[in-house]
Design a protein around this motif. Sequence first.
Motif, PDB file in Angstrom:
ATOM      1  N   GLY A 108       0.316  -0.847  -0.065  1.00  0.00           N
ATOM      2  CA  GLY A 108      -0.009   0.415  -0.241  1.00  0.00           C
ATOM      3  C   GLY A 108       0.553   1.289   0.143  1.00  0.00           C
ATOM      4  N   PRO A 109       0.741   2.614   0.115  1.00  0.00           N
ATOM      5  CA  PRO A 109       0.973   3.557   0.077  1.00  0.00           C
ATOM      6  C   PRO A 109       1.657   3.905   1.127  1.00  0.00           C
ATOM      7  CG  PRO A 109      -1.515   4.010   0.314  1.00  0.00           C
ATOM      8  CD  PRO A 109      -1.275   2.459  -0.055  1.00  0.00           C
ATOM      9  N   GLY A 110       2.814   4.745   1.304  1.00  0.00           N
ATOM     10  CA  GLY A 110       3.733   5.328   2.279  1.00  0.00           C
ATOM     11  C   GLY A 110       3.384   5.992   3.522  1.00  0.00           C
ATOM     12  N   ALA A 111       3.740   6.852   4.025  1.00  0.00           N
ATOM     13  CA  ALA A 111       3.836   7.336   5.439  1.00  0.00           C
ATOM     14  C   ALA A 111       3.910   9.016   4.012  1.00  0.00           C
ATOM     15  CB  ALA A 111       4.387   7.830   6.083  1.00  0.00           C
ATOM     16  N   VAL A 112       4.312   9.256   3.316  1.00  0.00           N
ATOM     17  CA  VAL A 112       4.522  10.421   2.533  1.00  0.00           C
ATOM     18  C   VAL A 112       3.477  11.131   1.574  1.00  0.00           C
ATOM     19  CG1 VAL A 112       5.207  12.142   1.202  1.00  0.00           C
ATOM     20  CG2 VAL A 112       6.826  10.928   2.916  1.00  0.00           C
ATOM     21  N   SER A 113       3.034  10.065   1.206  1.00  0.00           N
ATOM     22  CA  SER A 113       1.917  10.111   0.172  1.00  0.00           C
ATOM     23  C   SER A 113       0.317   9.857   1.054  1.00  0.00           C
ATOM     24  CB  SER A 113       1.933   8.959  -0.913  1.00  0.00           C
ATOM     25  OG  SER A 113       1.438   7.624   0.028  1.00  0.00           O
ATOM     26  N   GLU A 114       0.507   9.196   2.384  1.00  0.00           N
ATOM     27  CA  GLU A 114      -0.820   9.460   3.192  1.00  0.00           C
ATOM     28  C   GLU A 114      -0.726  10.628   3.783  1.00  0.00           C
ATOM     29  OE1 GLU A 114      -3.495   7.187   3.407  1.00  0.00           O
ATOM     30  OE2 GLU A 114      -2.756   7.320   1.779  1.00  0.00           O
ATOM     31  N   GLY A 115       0.528  11.761   3.872  1.00  0.00           N
ATOM     32  CA  GLY A 115      -0.517  13.119   4.455  1.00  0.00           C
ATOM     33  C   GLY A 115       0.821  13.263   6.021  1.00  0.00           C
ATOM     34  N   VAL A 116       1.011  11.877   6.690  1.00  0.00           N
ATOM     35  CA  VAL A 116       1.570  11.447   7.946  1.00  0.00           C
ATOM     36  C   VAL A 116       2.941  13.211   7.592  1.00  0.00           C
ATOM     37  CG1 VAL A 116       3.240  10.779   9.788  1.00  0.00           C
ATOM     38  CG2 VAL A 116       1.622   9.686   8.059  1.00  0.00           C
ATOM     39  N   PRO A 117       4.008  13.779   7.281  1.00  0.00           N
ATOM     40  CA  PRO A 117       4.832  14.441   7.212  1.00  0.00           C
ATOM     41  C   PRO A 117       3.547  15.845   7.686  1.00  0.00           C
ATOM     42  CG  PRO A 117       5.340  13.542   5.515  1.00  0.00           C
ATOM     43  CD  PRO A 117       3.840  12.632   5.971  1.00  0.00           C
ATOM     44  N   VAL A 118       2.785  16.292   7.380  1.00  0.00           N
ATOM     45  CA  VAL A 118       1.443  16.972   7.691  1.00  0.00           C
ATOM     46  C   VAL A 118       1.155  17.150   9.039  1.00  0.00           C
ATOM     47  CG1 VAL A 118      -0.808  17.603   6.386  1.00  0.00           C
ATOM     48  CG2 VAL A 118       0.670  17.276   5.268  1.00  0.00           C
ATOM     49  N   TYR A 119       0.879  16.228   8.507  1.00  0.00           N
ATOM     50  CA  TYR A 119       0.035  15.474  10.770  1.00  0.00           C
ATOM     51  C   TYR A 119       1.191  16.019  11.338  1.00  0.00           C
ATOM     52  CZ  TYR A 119      -0.676  12.354  14.923  1.00  0.00           C
ATOM     53  OH  TYR A 119      -0.859  11.974  16.371  1.00  0.00           O
ATOM     54  N   ILE A 120       2.317  15.535  11.426  1.00  0.00           N
ATOM     55  CA  ILE A 120       4.012  15.859  11.984  1.00  0.00           C
ATOM     56  C   ILE A 120       4.119  17.056  11.985  1.00  0.00           C
ATOM     57  CG2 ILE A 120       6.167  15.743  12.898  1.00  0.00           C
ATOM     58  CD1 ILE A 120       6.252  12.478  11.622  1.00  0.00           C
ATOM     59  N   ASP A 121       3.894  18.143  10.963  1.00  0.00           N
ATOM     60  CA  ASP A 121       3.494  19.450  11.475  1.00  0.00           C
ATOM     61  C   ASP A 121       2.686  19.922  12.028  1.00  0.00           C
ATOM     62  OD1 ASP A 121       5.196  22.136  10.138  1.00  0.00           O
ATOM     63  OD2 ASP A 121       2.695  21.983   9.464  1.00  0.00           O
ATOM     64  N   LYS A 122       1.464  19.756  11.988  1.00  0.00           N
ATOM     65  CA  LYS A 122       0.453  19.754  12.503  1.00  0.00           C
ATOM     66  C   LYS A 122       0.421  19.892  13.888  1.00  0.00           C
ATOM     67  CE  LYS A 122      -2.846  20.300   9.025  1.00  0.00           C
ATOM     68  NZ  LYS A 122      -4.216  19.748   8.676  1.00  0.00           N
ATOM     69  N   GLN A 123       0.566  18.477  14.875  1.00  0.00           N
ATOM     70  CA  GLN A 123       1.206  18.440  16.189  1.00  0.00           C
ATOM     71  C   GLN A 123       2.121  19.032  16.649  1.00  0.00           C
ATOM     72  OE1 GLN A 123      -0.598  15.438  17.516  1.00  0.00           O
ATOM     73  NE2 GLN A 123      -2.053  16.045  16.234  1.00  0.00           N
ATOM     74  N   MET A 124       2.669  19.512  16.400  1.00  0.00           N
ATOM     75  CA  MET A 124       4.149  21.121  16.728  1.00  0.00           C
ATOM     76  C   MET A 124       3.135  22.405  17.220  1.00  0.00           C
ATOM     77  SD  MET A 124       6.201  19.048  16.705  1.00  0.00           S
ATOM     78  CE  MET A 124       5.939  17.489  17.130  1.00  0.00           C
ATOM     79  N   GLU A 125       2.041  22.271  16.152  1.00  0.00           N
ATOM     80  CA  GLU A 125       1.347  23.684  16.900  1.00  0.00           C
ATOM     81  C   GLU A 125       0.554  23.320  17.459  1.00  0.00           C
ATOM     82  OE1 GLU A 125       3.343  26.726  16.255  1.00  0.00           O
ATOM     83  OE2 GLU A 125       4.616  25.982  14.542  1.00  0.00           O
ATOM     84  N   LEU A 126       0.473  21.955  18.208  1.00  0.00           N
ATOM     85  CA  LEU A 126      -0.647  21.744  18.798  1.00  0.00           C
ATOM     86  C   LEU A 126      -0.393  21.801  20.428  1.00  0.00           C
ATOM     87  CD1 LEU A 126      -2.864  18.977  16.872  1.00  0.00           C
ATOM     88  CD2 LEU A 126      -3.224  21.772  17.453  1.00  0.00           C
ATOM     89  N   PRO A 127      -1.070  21.695  21.118  1.00  0.00           N
ATOM     90  CA  PRO A 127      -0.051  21.930  22.830  1.00  0.00           C
ATOM     91  C   PRO A 127       0.567  20.077  23.150  1.00  0.00           C
ATOM     92  CG  PRO A 127      -2.722  21.937  23.283  1.00  0.00           C
ATOM     93  CD  PRO A 127      -2.688  21.624  21.638  1.00  0.00           C
ATOM     94  N   TYR A 128       0.380  19.089  22.631  1.00  0.00           N
ATOM     95  CA  TYR A 128       1.372  18.508  22.553  1.00  0.00           C
ATOM     96  C   TYR A 128       3.144  18.708  22.416  1.00  0.00           C
ATOM     97  CZ  TYR A 128       4.020  14.144  20.295  1.00  0.00           C
ATOM     98  OH  TYR A 128       5.104  13.151  20.498  1.00  0.00           O
ATOM     99  N   GLY A 129       3.127  19.102  20.873  1.00  0.00           N
ATOM    100  CA  GLY A 129       3.991  19.926  20.689  1.00  0.00           C
ATOM    101  C   GLY A 129       4.620  20.983  21.093  1.00  0.00           C
ATOM    102  N   HIS A 130       4.312  21.726  21.947  1.00  0.00           N
ATOM    103  CA  HIS A 130       4.657  22.831  22.660  1.00  0.00           C
ATOM    104  C   HIS A 130       4.499  21.957  24.772  1.00  0.00           C
ATOM    105  CE1 HIS A 130       4.101  26.766  20.927  1.00  0.00           C
ATOM    106  NE2 HIS A 130       3.246  25.614  20.092  1.00  0.00           N
ATOM    107  N   GLY A 131       4.389  20.803  24.202  1.00  0.00           N
ATOM    108  CA  GLY A 131       5.096  19.704  26.139  1.00  0.00           C
ATOM    109  C   GLY A 131       3.579  20.448  27.087  1.00  0.00           C
ATOM    110  N   HIS A 132       2.207  20.976  26.281  1.00  0.00           N
ATOM    111  CA  HIS A 132       1.287  21.154  27.495  1.00  0.00           C
ATOM    112  C   HIS A 132       0.852  19.724  28.000  1.00  0.00           C
ATOM    113  CE1 HIS A 132       1.332  25.045  25.102  1.00  0.00           C
ATOM    114  NE2 HIS A 132       2.588  25.442  26.349  1.00  0.00           N
ATOM    115  N   LEU A 133       1.028  18.913  27.583  1.00  0.00           N
ATOM    116  CA  LEU A 133       0.677  17.645  28.113  1.00  0.00           C
ATOM    117  C   LEU A 133       1.205  16.900  29.522  1.00  0.00           C
ATOM    118  CD1 LEU A 133      -0.259  15.986  24.854  1.00  0.00           C
ATOM    119  CD2 LEU A 133      -1.968  17.574  26.430  1.00  0.00           C
TER     120      LEU A 133
END
Length: 242
Positions: A79-104
């Motif tokens: 099947g398709p891999g991480a890049v074509s499925e948008g996984v890098p997009v997911y990671i980038d978005k997480q960095m701007e959420l409370p998770y990325g800032h360590g607020h959890l």
Amino acid sequence: MEKKTEAQVPSRRRFLQRTLSLIPLAAAGGSSVVALAAPAAEAKSEGVSAHYVPNYFNNDEWRFILAACDRLIPTDSNGPGAVSEGVPVYIDKQMELPYGHGHLWYMHPPFANAVPELGYQSSLVPRETYRQGIKAINQHCQQQFQKAFADLDNLQQEAVLHDLDGGKLTFENVPGKLFFEQLLENTKEGYLADPMHGGNQTLASWKMIGFPGARADYQDQMDRPNQPYPLGPVSISGKRSV
């Protein structure tokens, strides 16, 4: 139909089946950098990630994320891999959420080495782990190969990732193994997450492991125990697999 043994099940499917139970519920359920220009990065940025402009990662970091995710879950016969499925997009978005800032987590000293059962112990929040780790890895690759990580061939990239995973490659500001664990965990999360979070855009991983997603009613299947669910997965937003 004869039931397949574990040895007969494709390796990626086994990997995802074992991983699914480890993904935090929040990740499975639950936001100006120049666009890519380097040929090496463009070659690895097919699919959803190709036209995405990252919010957190700079150009060098984004090229690394694309290349590393492509090696961790590449496109293959399963099947398709991480890049074509948008996984890098997911990671980038997480960095701007409370998770990325360590607020959890509780992110105050003292910080000390401890067993995993005691939880996260690093003084670095995820976005700092990525920023410092990618910089250090690229510096190492420049010294070792005279190229950035994204410009290495696949075998060289995999060797670097194996050294990080095995603790053979580490850095003053961020432990190599800590960085690899961060990257691998987020890659698996993005590949298995609901598409509304950025990754798994065609629901490929859910189809692969037989996960039906956010369907509201399974009443028609109640009298069919131990049989595969016949319908494709549905995301929280209503998106369906094709």
